[in-house]
Scaffold this active site. Structure first.
Site, mmCIF file in Angstrom:
data_model
loop_
_atom_site.group_PDB
_atom_site.id
_atom_site.type_symbol
_atom_site.label_atom_id
_atom_site.label_comp_id
_atom_site.label_asym_id
_atom_site.label_seq_id
_atom_site.Cartn_x
_atom_site.Cartn_y
_atom_site.Cartn_z
ATOM 1 N N ARG A 18 -79.905 97.993 -17.749
ATOM 2 C CA ARG A 18 -80.758 97.935 -16.664
ATOM 3 C C ARG A 18 -80.101 98.035 -15.545
ATOM 4 N NH1 ARG A 18 -80.922 95.551 -12.060
ATOM 5 N NH2 ARG A 18 -80.476 93.369 -13.317
ATOM 6 N N HIS A 215 -74.298 85.779 -12.821
ATOM 7 C CA HIS A 215 -74.329 87.160 -12.811
ATOM 8 C C HIS A 215 -73.427 87.551 -11.804
ATOM 9 C CE1 HIS A 215 -76.857 91.084 -12.942
ATOM 10 N NE2 HIS A 215 -76.068 91.147 -11.628
ATOM 11 N N CYS A 248 -76.003 98.098 -7.227
ATOM 12 C CA CYS A 248 -77.447 97.853 -6.886
ATOM 13 C C CYS A 248 -77.649 98.843 -5.903
ATOM 14 C CB CYS A 248 -77.764 96.459 -6.091
ATOM 15 S SG CYS A 248 -79.071 96.201 -5.187
#
Ligand code: ZN
Length: 319
Positions: A18, A215, A248
């Site tokens: 992901r 994370h 990101c």
């Protein structure tokens, strides 16, 4: 850290398919994703974040979320999760789940930083929380567990430092809303080990009943040091990304999650029990450069495991 940690269980949640695949410019075929997730399912990982329900215009590589979930081969020991930031995504996820392509857990996220949240999901943090208040009952009614991620928990690339109290208050709000677990994410690799230990000691004290996950991105080389700091504070769940994939799309410089196989190699060397077969994980990691078509940051996949020994060469010039 004392000797008492030897054999302590650390739980690893794989997010590479992901957090990693989402930023790839070339579309990765659904069959490739499915086959790779199936391979990861056989390594001993406890959780795999397989996809996200986001607008396909913004994240084209996640457009096949339903097809991926419908076609993976389930391992009963693995928790399969998916990410979404909004109500529309949750509607898709619930429909997908009810069609038989089950999702064990949904991961919702917003940023602790107002500016980052606006840039990332076009919402104020108050609006995101209002959306979550709608999304949580939707997931619960469908029998899907919930994890809430607080992005930019350790710093924002636009605002700088994010007040610790603000981050912990968002986590508290998540728990009030009914989330089963909370993830603190260092979205752009701004955390340092001292900060992680201090904040996580506070978090573990304040949320003793909640599963807390960390994370980290290895943007500035502090990823694994931050894990050790988190473990020192008592956190036992970590996100990591195969071959160090990740980033990101809406955060400048947010490269590379910590690599799953580098993390497992370190934890095993330190005497922790990860439940993972490192050889199987490495066999998966070495496929990644071929799948994504470029070099990846993972180090152990290049250097070999720590105890992968070599024959002595003629001459050595190393410090
Ligand atoms: Zn991330």
């Amino acid at each position: 850290m004392s000797q008492s940690i030897v054999g302590q269980r650390i739980y690893i949640n794989e997010v590479g398919v992901r957090d990693g695949f989402q930023i790839e410019k070339t579309f990765i075929p659904t069959e490739t994703k499915v086959a790779f997730i199936d391979q990861l399912s056989r390594t001993g990982l406890v959780k795999i974040e397989v996809t996200s329900f986001v607008h396909p215009t913004f994240v084209p590589n996640m457009a096949d979320a339903e097809a991926v979930l419908a076609n993976i081969e389930r391992n009963a020991d693995v928790i399969y999760t998916a990410l979404t930031p909004n109500i529309r995504g949750m509607q898709r996820a619930v429909t997908c789940h009810q069609s038989g392509a089950k999702i064990d857990e949904m991961n919702l996220f917003m940023s602790a930083s107002e500016t980052h949240n606006m840039a990332n999901v076009k919402r104020t943090t108050a609006q995101s929380l209002e959306d979550f208040a709608v999304m949580v009952p939707m997931a619960k009614a469908a029998g899907i567990k919930l994890n809430g991620c607080v992005s930019t928990s350790f710093g924002c690339p636009f605002e700088g430092a994010v007040p610790e109290a603000r981050v912990l208050d968002f986590a508290a709000r998540y728990i009030e809303l009914g989330f089963d677990g909370v993830t603190f994410a260092d979205t752009t690799g701004m955390a340092n080990p001292r900060q992680v230990e201090r904040m996580m000691r506070a978090a573990m004290q304040r949320f003793p009943q909640t599963e807390v996950t960390l994370h980290f991105h290895n943007t500035r080389g502090m990823g694994l040091a931050n894990v050790v700091a988190g473990i020192t504070a008592g956190v036992t769940h970590y996100d990591a990304s195969i071959a160090g994939l990740g980033g990101c799309p809406f955060a400048p410089g947010a490269t590379g999650n910590i690599s799953t196989e580098d993390l497992v190699n370190m934890l095993q060397d330190m005497g922790f029990d990860t439940g993972i077969d490192l050889d199987k994980l490495l066999a998966a990691a070495i496929k990644i450069p071929l799948i994504v078509g470029h070099e990846v940051p993972g180090q152990v996949m290049k250097a070999g495991k720590t105890m992968h020994l070599h024959s002595v060469p003629e001459k050595l010039y190393t410090a």
